[in-house]
Design a protein around this motif. Structure first.
Motif, mmCIF file in Angstrom:
data_model
loop_
_atom_site.group_PDB
_atom_site.id
_atom_site.type_symbol
_atom_site.label_atom_id
_atom_site.label_comp_id
_atom_site.label_asym_id
_atom_site.label_seq_id
_atom_site.Cartn_x
_atom_site.Cartn_y
_atom_site.Cartn_z
ATOM 1 N N ASP A 107 0.728 -1.071 -0.292
ATOM 2 C CA ASP A 107 0.136 0.214 0.206
ATOM 3 C C ASP A 107 0.801 1.410 -0.030
ATOM 4 O OD1 ASP A 107 -2.177 2.064 0.333
ATOM 5 O OD2 ASP A 107 -2.435 1.444 1.993
ATOM 6 N N GLY A 142 -1.215 4.159 0.513
ATOM 7 C CA GLY A 142 -1.780 4.953 1.682
ATOM 8 C C GLY A 142 -0.677 5.440 2.752
ATOM 9 N N ASN A 154 0.864 9.977 4.579
ATOM 10 C CA ASN A 154 0.749 10.651 5.270
ATOM 11 C C ASN A 154 2.621 11.843 5.729
ATOM 12 O OD1 ASN A 154 -1.441 10.559 7.789
ATOM 13 N ND2 ASN A 154 -0.625 8.376 7.036
ATOM 14 N N ALA A 155 2.591 11.966 4.392
ATOM 15 C CA ALA A 155 4.503 11.844 4.076
ATOM 16 C C ALA A 155 3.623 13.625 3.805
ATOM 17 C CB ALA A 155 5.081 11.907 3.029
ATOM 18 N N PRO A 156 5.284 14.186 5.590
ATOM 19 C CA PRO A 156 4.842 15.806 5.194
ATOM 20 C C PRO A 156 5.146 16.025 4.077
ATOM 21 C CG PRO A 156 6.179 15.154 7.130
ATOM 22 C CD PRO A 156 5.982 13.786 6.275
ATOM 23 N N GLN A 157 6.535 15.728 3.543
ATOM 24 C CA GLN A 157 6.864 15.896 2.026
ATOM 25 C C GLN A 157 6.726 13.991 0.897
ATOM 26 O OE1 GLN A 157 10.200 18.803 1.873
ATOM 27 N NE2 GLN A 157 10.045 18.632 -0.200
ATOM 28 N N PHE A 164 9.613 9.218 0.422
ATOM 29 C CA PHE A 164 9.523 10.154 1.369
ATOM 30 C C PHE A 164 10.806 11.340 0.561
ATOM 31 C CE2 PHE A 164 8.240 6.096 3.544
ATOM 32 C CZ PHE A 164 6.879 6.945 3.897
ATOM 33 N N VAL A 165 10.882 12.394 0.920
ATOM 34 C CA VAL A 165 11.805 13.132 0.911
ATOM 35 C C VAL A 165 12.219 13.761 2.246
ATOM 36 C CG1 VAL A 165 13.004 15.578 -0.338
ATOM 37 C CG2 VAL A 165 10.280 13.567 -1.206
ATOM 38 N N VAL A 166 13.241 13.985 2.335
ATOM 39 C CA VAL A 166 14.265 14.627 3.091
ATOM 40 C C VAL A 166 15.575 15.203 3.393
ATOM 41 C CG1 VAL A 166 14.071 12.447 4.467
ATOM 42 C CG2 VAL A 166 16.222 12.705 2.968
ATOM 43 N N PRO A 167 15.816 16.804 4.174
ATOM 44 C CA PRO A 167 17.389 17.478 3.513
ATOM 45 C C PRO A 167 18.084 16.838 3.498
ATOM 46 C CG PRO A 167 15.971 18.299 5.863
ATOM 47 C CD PRO A 167 15.674 16.682 5.758
ATOM 48 N N LYS A 168 18.922 17.464 2.554
ATOM 49 C CA LYS A 168 20.454 16.480 1.861
ATOM 50 C C LYS A 168 21.111 15.921 2.716
ATOM 51 C CE LYS A 168 23.839 17.942 -1.113
ATOM 52 N NZ LYS A 168 24.112 18.768 -2.074
ATOM 53 N N VAL A 169 20.826 14.796 2.686
ATOM 54 C CA VAL A 169 22.164 13.514 3.895
ATOM 55 C C VAL A 169 23.612 13.729 3.271
ATOM 56 C CG1 VAL A 169 22.127 11.835 5.017
ATOM 57 C CG2 VAL A 169 20.194 12.789 4.609
ATOM 58 N N PRO A 209 -2.721 4.496 7.835
ATOM 59 C CA PRO A 209 -3.563 3.389 7.110
ATOM 60 C C PRO A 209 -3.899 2.271 7.089
ATOM 61 C CG PRO A 209 -1.256 3.772 6.335
ATOM 62 C CD PRO A 209 -2.081 4.262 7.876
ATOM 63 N N VAL A 229 9.088 12.478 9.052
ATOM 64 C CA VAL A 229 10.424 12.145 7.811
ATOM 65 C C VAL A 229 8.065 11.155 7.281
ATOM 66 C CG1 VAL A 229 10.953 10.401 6.041
ATOM 67 C CG2 VAL A 229 12.741 11.931 7.858
ATOM 68 N N ARG A 230 8.022 10.180 8.281
ATOM 69 C CA ARG A 230 7.261 9.676 7.150
ATOM 70 C C ARG A 230 5.466 10.377 7.728
ATOM 71 N NH1 ARG A 230 9.781 5.018 10.362
ATOM 72 N NH2 ARG A 230 9.905 6.832 11.863
ATOM 73 N N TYR A 231 5.055 10.763 8.796
ATOM 74 C CA TYR A 231 4.183 11.014 9.013
ATOM 75 C C TYR A 231 4.075 12.041 10.319
ATOM 76 C CZ TYR A 231 5.610 7.608 11.909
ATOM 77 O OH TYR A 231 6.203 6.497 12.751
ATOM 78 N N GLY A 232 3.472 13.019 10.059
ATOM 79 C CA GLY A 232 2.938 13.791 11.145
ATOM 80 C C GLY A 232 3.689 15.204 10.933
ATOM 81 N N ARG A 257 6.120 17.781 10.242
ATOM 82 C CA ARG A 257 7.506 18.489 10.335
ATOM 83 C C ARG A 257 8.049 20.059 10.287
ATOM 84 N NH1 ARG A 257 11.290 17.149 4.924
ATOM 85 N NH2 ARG A 257 10.320 15.218 5.151
ATOM 86 N N SER A 269 19.994 21.226 7.844
ATOM 87 C CA SER A 269 19.822 19.566 7.815
ATOM 88 C C SER A 269 19.095 18.267 8.526
ATOM 89 C CB SER A 269 21.655 19.096 8.295
ATOM 90 O OG SER A 269 21.326 19.746 10.365
ATOM 91 N N ILE A 270 19.226 17.191 8.368
ATOM 92 C CA ILE A 270 18.085 16.213 8.576
ATOM 93 C C ILE A 270 18.306 16.346 10.331
ATOM 94 C CG2 ILE A 270 19.386 13.901 8.371
ATOM 95 C CD1 ILE A 270 17.472 13.134 7.533
ATOM 96 N N MET A 311 16.458 18.961 11.319
ATOM 97 C CA MET A 311 14.846 19.239 10.720
ATOM 98 C C MET A 311 14.363 18.311 12.411
ATOM 99 S SD MET A 311 13.104 16.781 9.580
ATOM 100 C CE MET A 311 13.343 15.355 8.325
#
Lengths: 95, 490
Positions: A72, A75, A79-82, A88-93, B101, B331-334, B336, B341-342, B345
Motif C-alpha cells: 500500500d 496509503g 501521511n508524509a509531510p513531503q 519520502f523526501v528529507v533534507p540533503k544527507v 492506513p 519524515v513519514r507522518y505527522g 515536520r 540538515s536532517i 530537522m
C-alpha cells in the motif's frame, strides 16, 4: 543535582530534541529530582536476581517463513509531510 | 430520548434486540449528548458520519436477526488506537494530521462484533500523565464537581477523555490503555469501572506504543458486566503481535456471576502508605467487610517490594518510551519543522512536536539507557521488577485476589499538583505494581469521599484470571450499590 546543564545538552542531542540554552538549568533540576527519586532502588539487594525479560511466561509462537506483501505505497505515503515520485523526501544527507 | 444515554451496555443490547429503539436512535442520542457537552473536551475528534453509517448497518442486521455481540453499541475510542482513515493523534502535536492506513486489532475486533465508533477520546500526550492535562488538545474535564464548588476537576489520566465520556453519558463504554494505571485511576476519579487485563490478553497492534512491556488495552464502562462484555470482544490472539497470548477468550459475562464465596482475598500491608486519607482507609476496610459477608476469607499479605514499584516504573517506562518515540522524526507522518540538515530537522520537529512531560520522559529514558548508566539504572530496575513480580507470585500461593485502593486520593482540581512531576507520579502508587507484574486489575467505584467525589477499590488477580477479578468486583459493586453520577443519581 545529578545532572548539570552540559549533561542536559548531551542527552538532548542524543534524543534529538532541541533544548534552548535558557531552559537547560531548569530541565537539569527537573531531571535531577526524578533521578533522586529513583535512587532508592540502590537499597534493594538484587545480587543473583535475573532481570525481567518477559512478564508473562509464554514461549514465542513461530510462523511460517513466508513473504507478506502489504503493497500500500500510496496509503503509506499519504501521511508524509513531503513526498515526491513515490518516495519520502528529507533534507540533503550526503554532501 | 435522553434516557438512551444512561443505559448500560447490557440494557442497550436487550433494548435493541427487543426493537424498543433503533441503533440509529441510540447513536443519535449520544451524538446529541456529545454536542451538548463539548465543554468537557472529552473527544478530540467526533466521527458522526462514521457512527451513523455503522448504526444503519447494525439496524439492518438487527432487522435480519443477525445481531453480533456488540451490535449497535456506541463507544468512545481512546485516541491512542489507530483507526483507518480517521485522525489519530495520541494527544500529541507531533502526530498532526496522521490518518492511519490501517486499523488497530482491538478496534477491528470491536467493529467485527458490531460496535459503533462515536469518536476519538482525549488523553494525556502519548498516555504520559495522570490528569489529562498533558494533552496537546487541552485537558479533558471530569463531569464531576465537588458539591457547592465550580472548580473544574481532572478526570484522571491518561485515559481521561474515555473516563469522562463514559461518566457523562457521551458513550456507553470506551477503550483505554493502562501502562501504569491509565485505565484504573481515571475510572476511580470518574466513578466508573475500568479493567486492565493481563499483559498479552489484548493485542497491542495499532496502539501507539508508550512502554511496550507494560502497555495493555482494556475497557471502561459504567458497570462490571459491561466491562466483561467489552473485554470478550477486545481480547484475543493476534498473529501480528507476538506478545499477545494464544489462549481461548472465555465468556466473562457468564463467569462473572460466581460471586466471592470461597475466594481468598489478600490485603497487602505495604499499601498503607503515609499520608493516605483516612476515608480511603475506611473504604478499604468496608471492601474487606463486603467480601467477607459474601463468603470470602481475608488475610494480610506481604508484598515487600511495593515501595520500589514507582521508582522502577520511572526507569522502565521512560526507557521504553525513549526508544518507541524515536520514530517521530518528521519524515513519514505527522509534524515536520524544516531544518538546514536532517539532524536539525529532527531536533526542531521533536522540540516543537513533544510537550514538556514527553520531553522529560524521553530524556530520562535516553539517559538511563546511555553508555555507562545502563547497568546502574535499567538493568537494576528490571531486576527489582522481577522481585516485585515474585512478591505477587508468592502471595498468590495463599490468596486468589489482592484488594487495595485504586488511587491515594479522589480527583483533584485543574491546577493542583501540576508543578511537581513527582507529586503527580504518586497518583499511580497503587496501580503501577500490577503493570510491572503483568497482572489483571480492576477499579470499581465503592463510595464517595467527604467532599462528594467517587473513590474506587482495586482488585488484582493472577495472570489470565480476569473472570475471578470480575466476579469479586461484581460482589463489591452489588454491595456498594454505588448509584451516584456526576449529575446526581444515575
Amino acid at each position: 543535582m545529578f545532572l548539570d546543564k552540559t549533561t542536559v545538552a548531551k542527552i538532548a542531542r542524543l534524543a534529538r530534541v532541541r533544548i534552548p540554552e535558557a531552559d537547560r538549568d531548569r530541565i537539569a533540576g527537573e531531571l535531577s529530582n526524578i533521578l533522586a527519586f529513583v535512587e532508592q532502588l540502590k537499597e534493594v539487594d538484587t545480587k543473583g536476581v535475573a532481570p525481567m525479560t518477559s512478564v508473562v511466561a509464554v514461549s514465542l509462537k513461530q510462523r511460517d517463513d513466508t513473504v507478506t506483501v502489504i503493497g500500500d505505497r500510496d496509503g503509506i505515503l499519504a501521511n508524509a509531510p513531503q513526498m515526491e515520485h513515490g518516495f519520502f523526501v528529507v533534507p540533503k544527507v550526503i554532501e | 430520548m435522553a434516557s438512551l444515554t444512561t443505559l448500560s451496555i447490557a440494557g442497550a443490547r436487550d433494548g435493541l434486540r427487543a426493537r424498543e429503539f433503533s441503533a440509529l436512535e441510540l447513536t443519535q442520542a449520544h451524538l446529541a449528548a456529545m454536542a451538548g457537552a463539548r465543554r468537557l473536551n472529552a473527544y478530540i475528534t467526533e466521527t458522526p458520519e462514521h457512527a451513523i453509517s455503522q448504526a444503519a448497518e447494525s439496524d439492518a442486521r438487527l432487522a435480519r436477526g443477525e445481531a453480533r455481540p456488540l451490535e449497535g453499541i456506541p463507544l468512545g475510542i481512546k485516541d491512542l488506537f489507530c483507526t483507518k482513515g480517521v485522525l489519530t493523534t495520541a494527544g500529541s502535536h507531533i502526530l498532526d494530521g496522521f490518518h492511519p492506513p490501517y486499523e488497530s486489532t482491538v478496534t477491528a475486533n470491536l467493529w467485527r462484533d458490531g460496535a459503533v465508533m462515536l469518536g476519538k477520546t482525549n488523553m494525556d500526550e502519548f498516555a504520559m500523565g495522570s490528569s489529562n492535562i498533558t494533552s496537546y488538545y487541552g485537558p479533558a474535564l471530569s463531569p464531576w464537581r465537588r458539591p457547592g464548588s465550580a472548580a473544574d476537576l481532572v478526570p484522571g489520566g491518561s485515559s481521561g477523555g474515555s473516563a469522562a465520556a463514559v461518566a457523562a453519558g457521551l458513550c456507553l463504554g470506551a477503550t483505554g490503555t493502562d501502562t501504569g494505571g491509565s485505565i484504573r485511576q481515571p475510572a476511580s476519579f470518574c466513578g466508573i469501572v475500568g479493567l486492565k487485563p493481563t499483559y498479552g490478553r489484548c493485542s497491542r497492534l495499532g496502539i501507539v506504543a508508550f512502554a511496550s512491556s507494560l502497555d495493555q488495552a482494556g475497557p471502561l464502562a459504567r458497570n462490571v458486566r459491561d466491562c466483561a462484555i467489552l473485554l470478550r470482544s477486545m481480547a484475543g490472539h493476534d498473529p501480528l503481535d507476538s506478545t499477545s497470548v494464544d489462549r481461548p477468550v472465555p465468556d466473562y459475562e457468564a463467569m462473572m456471576g460466581r460471586g466471592a464465596k470461597g475466594l481468598r482475598i489478600g490485603v497487602p500491608k505495604q499499601y498503607r502508605v503515609d499520608g493516605m486519607p483516612s476515608e480511603i482507609e475506611t473504604l478499604w476496610r468496608q471492601g474487606i467487610d463486603w467480601l467477607k459477608a459474601a463468603g470470602a476469607t481475608v488475610r494480610d499479605i506481604d508484598l515487600p517490594h511495593t515501595k520500589y514499584a514507582l521508582p522502577t516504573y520511572y526507569i522502565v517506562a521512560p526507557a521504553e518510551a525513549s526508544s518507541n518515540l524515536a520514530r517521530y522524526d518528521g519524515v513519514r507522518y505527522g509534524l515536520r519543522v524544516p531544518g538546514a540538515s536532517i539532524d536539525e530537522m529532527y531536533e526542531l520537529t521533536r522540540a516543537a512536536g513533544f510537550g514538556a512531560e514527553v520531553k522529560r520522559r524521553v530524556m530520562i529514558g535516553t539517559y538511563v539507557l546511555s553508555a555507562g548508566y545502563y547497568d546502574a539504572y535499567y538493568l537494576k530496575a528490571q531486576q527489582v521488577r522481577s522481585l516485585i513480580a515474585r512478591d505477587f507470585a508468592t502471595a498468590f500461593e495463599s490468596v486468589d485476589l489482592v484488594l487495595a485502593p485504586t488511587a491515594p486520593s479522589a480527583a483533584f482540581a485543574i491546577g493542583e499538583k501540576m508543578d511537581d512531576p513527582i507529586a503527580m507520579y504518586l497518583n499511580d502508587v497503587f496501580t503501577v505494581p500490577a503493570n510491572l507484574a503483568g497482572l489483571p486489575a480492576i477499579s470499581v467505584p465503592a463510595g464517595l469521599s467527604a467532599d462528594g467525589l467517587p473513590l474506587g477499590l482495586q482488585l488484582i488477580g493472577r495472570a489470565f484470571e480476569e473472570d475471578m477479578v470480575l466476579a469479586a468486583a461484581k460482589t463489591i459493586e452489588d454491595a456498594a450499590g454505588f448509584s451516584h453520577g456526576p449529575g446526581g443519581a444515575r
